[in-house]
Design an enzyme around this catalytic site. Structure first.
Site, PDB file in Angstrom:
ATOM      1  N   HIS A 152      -6.665   8.884  11.566  1.00  0.00           N
ATOM      2  CA  HIS A 152      -6.383   7.297  11.453  1.00  0.00           C
ATOM      3  C   HIS A 152      -4.893   7.256  11.275  1.00  0.00           C
ATOM      4  CE1 HIS A 152     -10.785   6.428  10.686  1.00  0.00           C
ATOM      5  NE2 HIS A 152     -10.559   6.482  11.725  1.00  0.00           N
ATOM      6  N   ASN A 196     -20.545  12.113  -2.613  1.00  0.00           N
ATOM      7  CA  ASN A 196     -20.312  10.737  -2.726  1.00  0.00           C
ATOM      8  C   ASN A 196     -21.305  10.356  -3.880  1.00  0.00           C
ATOM      9  OD1 ASN A 196     -20.364   7.784  -2.230  1.00  0.00           O
ATOM     10  ND2 ASN A 196     -19.757   8.337   0.093  1.00  0.00           N
ATOM     11  N   CYS A 218      10.072  -0.196  21.476  1.00  0.00           N
ATOM     12  CA  CYS A 218      10.625   1.043  22.110  1.00  0.00           C
ATOM     13  C   CYS A 218      10.092   2.288  21.320  1.00  0.00           C
ATOM     14  CB  CYS A 218      12.094   1.012  21.685  1.00  0.00           C
ATOM     15  SG  CYS A 218      12.390   1.213  20.101  1.00  0.00           S
ATOM     16  N   GLN A 256      -9.678  10.447   7.258  1.00  0.00           N
ATOM     17  CA  GLN A 256      -9.527   9.215   7.571  1.00  0.00           C
ATOM     18  C   GLN A 256      -8.528   8.584   6.913  1.00  0.00           C
ATOM     19  OE1 GLN A 256     -13.672   7.479   8.401  1.00  0.00           O
ATOM     20  NE2 GLN A 256     -13.892   9.048   7.141  1.00  0.00           N
ATOM     21  N   ASN A 257      -8.032   9.144   5.571  1.00  0.00           N
ATOM     22  CA  ASN A 257      -7.125   8.667   4.994  1.00  0.00           C
ATOM     23  C   ASN A 257      -5.560   8.470   5.387  1.00  0.00           C
ATOM     24  OD1 ASN A 257      -9.349   8.118   3.361  1.00  0.00           O
ATOM     25  ND2 ASN A 257      -8.816   9.737   2.004  1.00  0.00           N
ATOM     26  N   ARG A 298       0.824  -1.253   0.096  1.00  0.00           N
ATOM     27  CA  ARG A 298      -0.117   0.135  -0.182  1.00  0.00           C
ATOM     28  C   ARG A 298       0.886   1.408  -0.119  1.00  0.00           C
ATOM     29  NH1 ARG A 298      -4.205  -0.382   4.646  1.00  0.00           N
ATOM     30  NH2 ARG A 298      -4.700   1.555   3.982  1.00  0.00           N
TER      31      ARG A 298
HETATM   32  C1  BV8 Z   1     -12.154   2.317  18.380  1.00  0.00           C
HETATM   33  C2  BV8 Z   1      -6.261   3.010   9.288  1.00  0.00           C
HETATM   34  C3  BV8 Z   1     -12.675   1.951  20.387  1.00  0.00           C
HETATM   35  C4  BV8 Z   1      -5.838   1.493   8.944  1.00  0.00           C
HETATM   36  C5  BV8 Z   1      -8.755   2.581   9.734  1.00  0.00           C
HETATM   37  C6  BV8 Z   1     -19.859  -1.550  15.849  1.00  0.00           C
HETATM   38  C7  BV8 Z   1     -20.674  -0.168  15.773  1.00  0.00           C
HETATM   39  C8  BV8 Z   1     -19.847   0.750  15.957  1.00  0.00           C
HETATM   40  C9  BV8 Z   1     -18.469   0.961  15.968  1.00  0.00           C
HETATM   41  C10 BV8 Z   1     -17.792  -0.179  16.267  1.00  0.00           C
HETATM   42  C11 BV8 Z   1     -18.488  -1.573  15.983  1.00  0.00           C
HETATM   43  N1  BV8 Z   1     -17.589  -2.287  16.487  1.00  0.00           N
HETATM   44  C12 BV8 Z   1     -16.251  -2.050  16.292  1.00  0.00           C
HETATM   45  C13 BV8 Z   1     -16.543  -0.777  16.199  1.00  0.00           C
HETATM   46  C14 BV8 Z   1     -15.438   0.134  16.329  1.00  0.00           C
HETATM   47  C15 BV8 Z   1     -14.686   0.416  15.079  1.00  0.00           C
HETATM   48  C16 BV8 Z   1     -15.585   0.765  13.943  1.00  0.00           C
HETATM   49  O1  BV8 Z   1     -16.255   1.625  13.822  1.00  0.00           O
HETATM   50  N2  BV8 Z   1     -15.899  -0.408  13.330  1.00  0.00           N
HETATM   51  C17 BV8 Z   1     -16.891  -0.467  12.084  1.00  0.00           C
HETATM   52  C18 BV8 Z   1     -16.479  -0.853  11.028  1.00  0.00           C
HETATM   53  C19 BV8 Z   1     -18.121  -0.664  12.472  1.00  0.00           C
HETATM   54  N3  BV8 Z   1     -13.704   1.582  15.206  1.00  0.00           N
HETATM   55  C20 BV8 Z   1     -12.486   1.270  15.804  1.00  0.00           C
HETATM   56  O2  BV8 Z   1     -12.176   0.264  16.082  1.00  0.00           O
HETATM   57  C21 BV8 Z   1     -11.766   2.742  15.940  1.00  0.00           C
HETATM   58  N4  BV8 Z   1     -11.181   2.610  17.342  1.00  0.00           N
HETATM   59  O3  BV8 Z   1     -13.313   2.273  18.216  1.00  0.00           O
HETATM   60  O4  BV8 Z   1     -11.596   2.170  19.572  1.00  0.00           O
HETATM   61  C22 BV8 Z   1     -11.873   1.556  21.621  1.00  0.00           C
HETATM   62  C23 BV8 Z   1     -12.602   1.891  22.870  1.00  0.00           C
HETATM   63  C24 BV8 Z   1     -12.123   1.718  24.062  1.00  0.00           C
HETATM   64  C25 BV8 Z   1     -10.739   0.948  24.073  1.00  0.00           C
HETATM   65  C26 BV8 Z   1     -10.107   0.598  22.811  1.00  0.00           C
HETATM   66  C27 BV8 Z   1     -10.766   1.076  21.652  1.00  0.00           C
HETATM   67  C28 BV8 Z   1     -10.415   2.572  15.236  1.00  0.00           C
HETATM   68  C29 BV8 Z   1     -11.024   3.020  13.593  1.00  0.00           C
HETATM   69  C30 BV8 Z   1      -9.916   3.308  12.900  1.00  0.00           C
HETATM   70  C31 BV8 Z   1      -9.837   1.741  11.758  1.00  0.00           C
HETATM   71  N5  BV8 Z   1      -8.466   2.295  11.089  1.00  0.00           N
HETATM   72  N6  BV8 Z   1      -7.824   3.090   8.764  1.00  0.00           N
HETATM   73  C32 BV8 Z   1      -5.601   1.337   7.426  1.00  0.00           C
HETATM   74  O5  BV8 Z   1      -5.969   2.205   6.768  1.00  0.00           O
HETATM   75  O6  BV8 Z   1      -5.236   0.315   7.265  1.00  0.00           O
HETATM   76  S1  BV8 Z   1     -10.535   2.761   9.087  1.00  0.00           S
HETATM   77  C33 BV8 Z   1     -10.614   2.847   7.387  1.00  0.00           C
HETATM   78  O7  BV8 Z   1     -12.016   3.066   7.258  1.00  0.00           O
HETATM   79  C34 BV8 Z   1      -9.748   3.730   6.509  1.00  0.00           C
HETATM   80  O8  BV8 Z   1      -9.375   4.948   7.558  1.00  0.00           O
HETATM   81  C35 BV8 Z   1     -11.093   4.314   5.827  1.00  0.00           C
HETATM   82  O9  BV8 Z   1     -10.896   5.692   5.513  1.00  0.00           O
HETATM   83  C36 BV8 Z   1     -12.184   4.108   7.072  1.00  0.00           C
HETATM   84  C37 BV8 Z   1     -13.460   4.566   6.632  1.00  0.00           C
HETATM   85  O10 BV8 Z   1     -13.920   4.009   5.452  1.00  0.00           O
HETATM   86  P1  BV8 Z   1     -14.214   5.051   4.322  1.00  0.00           P
HETATM   87  O11 BV8 Z   1     -13.466   6.129   4.111  1.00  0.00           O
HETATM   88  O12 BV8 Z   1     -15.756   5.634   4.667  1.00  0.00           O
HETATM   89  O13 BV8 Z   1     -13.899   4.105   3.013  1.00  0.00           O
HETATM   90  P2  BV8 Z   1     -15.033   3.140   2.459  1.00  0.00           P
HETATM   91  O14 BV8 Z   1     -14.129   2.202   1.466  1.00  0.00           O
HETATM   92  O15 BV8 Z   1     -15.686   2.430   3.550  1.00  0.00           O
HETATM   93  O16 BV8 Z   1     -16.063   3.934   1.547  1.00  0.00           O
HETATM   94  C38 BV8 Z   1     -15.635   4.677   0.385  1.00  0.00           C
HETATM   95  C39 BV8 Z   1     -16.773   5.412   0.324  1.00  0.00           C
HETATM   96  O17 BV8 Z   1     -16.044   6.461  -0.811  1.00  0.00           O
HETATM   97  C40 BV8 Z   1     -18.104   4.910  -0.193  1.00  0.00           C
HETATM   98  O18 BV8 Z   1     -19.069   5.773   0.461  1.00  0.00           O
HETATM   99  C41 BV8 Z   1     -18.005   5.198  -1.705  1.00  0.00           C
HETATM  100  O19 BV8 Z   1     -19.217   5.440  -2.273  1.00  0.00           O
HETATM  101  C42 BV8 Z   1     -17.059   6.576  -1.789  1.00  0.00           C
HETATM  102  N7  BV8 Z   1     -16.415   6.704  -3.173  1.00  0.00           N
HETATM  103  C43 BV8 Z   1     -16.092   5.833  -3.910  1.00  0.00           C
HETATM  104  N8  BV8 Z   1     -15.396   6.616  -5.000  1.00  0.00           N
HETATM  105  C44 BV8 Z   1     -15.897   7.858  -4.832  1.00  0.00           C
HETATM  106  C45 BV8 Z   1     -16.218   8.045  -3.473  1.00  0.00           C
HETATM  107  N9  BV8 Z   1     -16.659   9.160  -2.966  1.00  0.00           N
HETATM  108  C46 BV8 Z   1     -16.330  10.237  -3.814  1.00  0.00           C
HETATM  109  N10 BV8 Z   1     -15.565  10.326  -5.058  1.00  0.00           N
HETATM  110  C47 BV8 Z   1     -15.173   8.997  -5.533  1.00  0.00           C
HETATM  111  N11 BV8 Z   1     -14.533   8.870  -6.544  1.00  0.00           N
HETATM  112 ZN    ZN Z   2      12.521  -0.693  19.133  1.00  0.00          ZN
END
Ligand code: BV8
Ligand code: ZN
Length: 245
Positions: A117, A212, A128, A99-100, A68
């Site tokens: 993120h 979107n 470390c 978020q990117n 990536r």
């Molecule tokens: C936390 C980095 C808590 C890594 C990422 C149930 C309900 C609610 C929440 C949760 C749940 N179960 C678990 C959770 C929490 C979880 C979460 O939200 N899960 C979701 C999936 C349900 N969240 C977490 O774990 C977060 N931490 O909650 O900690 C906690 C509490 C106490 C103690 C400890 C912990 C951490 C979340 C961060 C995860 N890391 N990224 C990596 O990149 O490898 S998230 C990842 O998803 C990316 O950052 C991405 O940006 C993000 C969101 O996705 P989108 O950006 O929306 O992208 P996606 O592909 O989904 O959609 C694309 C969109 O673009 C579409 O709508 C499409 O139509 C549109 N599109 C397409 N082409 C275009 C366009 N729009 C415009 N123009 C175009 N050309």
């Molecule tokens: Zn180290």
């Protein structure tokens, strides 16, 4: 394409906030997560973008992030990214919450960017904490990349189940509460707590617009949904603003 109210609110805005998601980078050639051909289509996020997945197969996760990062460094920001740089120059106060993890907004020239993120271009040792150079691990590497201290090297992104940086999240929430116009660009608004930011802005009285091609989890809460790709809509918006300003 844009309602009169939106343009009026944007011209009068003291503070504009943009929340971007993977869709904002799609036209640069970076796959999104949840679109049919997206990254998660072939991978399970909990396996690859989580500490448990990393510890169970560090080479697999390090090679996924290596691929990536290579792709991110090979692509360029598109016209939509550049339109957001122009927007930042036009408004009195501008906050770009992304978020990117691809660094494309900063490469395009945006200044006030909150990478809630993290960034896959930065890496650190799990033991470390030392920063380390971009990962370059192949899927068949015999050993995972390690720091001199012996600790495993991970990308400096926020994984599922990990907390976002509290200071960055506080700043992002304050911006959402303070802004006059909130643009949600290219995100399905499925991942929390980022997905709550447009709603914080709406509750605080901001004019909320989503850009979107498809419906999202917040489509019924926004003031205006502009169904089109960021790479076309954002330049058209800046064009419209230049006509009225
Ligand atoms: C936390 C980095 C808590 C890594 C990422 C149930 C309900 C609610 C929440 C949760 C749940 N179960 C678990 C959770 C929490 C979880 C979460 O939200 N899960 C979701 C999936 C349900 N969240 C977490 O774990 C977060 N931490 O909650 O900690 C906690 C509490 C106490 C103690 C400890 C912990 C951490 C979340 C961060 C995860 N890391 N990224 C990596 O990149 O490898 S998230 C990842 O998803 C990316 O950052 C991405 O940006 C993000 C969101 O996705 P989108 O950006 O929306 O992208 P996606 O592909 O989904 O959609 C694309 C969109 O673009 C579409 O709508 C499409 O139509 C549109 N599109 C397409 N082409 C275009 C366009 N729009 C415009 N123009 C175009 N050309
Ligand atoms: Zn180290």
């Amino acid at each position: 394409m844009f309602r009169k109210t939106f343009i009026e609110r944007l011209v009068a805005a003291g503070h504009v906030v943009v929340l971007s998601g993977a869709g904002a980078s799609a036209e640069s050639g970076i796959p999104t997560f949840r679109d049919p051909e997206g990254l998660w289509a072939e991978f399970d996020p909990t396996e690859l973008a989580s500490m448990s997945g990393f510890l169970s197969d560090p080479v697999r996760v390090q090679s996924w992030y290596s691929a990536r990062s290579r792709n991110v460094l090979r692509v360029e920001p598109h016209a939509g990214h550049h339109a957001l740089v122009d927007l930042e120059r036009l408004v009195p106060k501008f906050t770009l919450i992304t978020q990117n993890v691809d660094g494309l907004h900063a490469r395009a020239g945006n200044r006030n960017v909150l990478e809630i993120h993290g960034s896959l271009l930065k890496n650190r040792c799990v033991s470390c904490g030392d920063e380390s150079p971009p990962l370059d691990v192949s899927p068949d590497a015999p050993e995972p990349a390690r720091c001199e201290c012996g600790g495993l090297i991970r990308p400096s992104v926020v994984w599922y189940g990990e907390l976002l940086d509290p200071e960055v999240m506080r700043e992002a929430t304050a911006a959402a509460e303070d802004c006059d116009v909130f643009l949600s660009v290219g995100t399905g608004a499925e991942v929390h707590p980022a997905a709550s930011l447009p709603l914080v802005a709406a509750d605080a009285g901001a004019y909320v617009v989503e850009v979107n091609p498809r419906k999202t989890m917040i489509s019924d809460r926004v003031d205006e949904a502009i169904r089109g790709p960021a790479g076309a809509v954002l330049p058209a918006l800046l064009e419209r603003l230049s006509e009225v300003s």
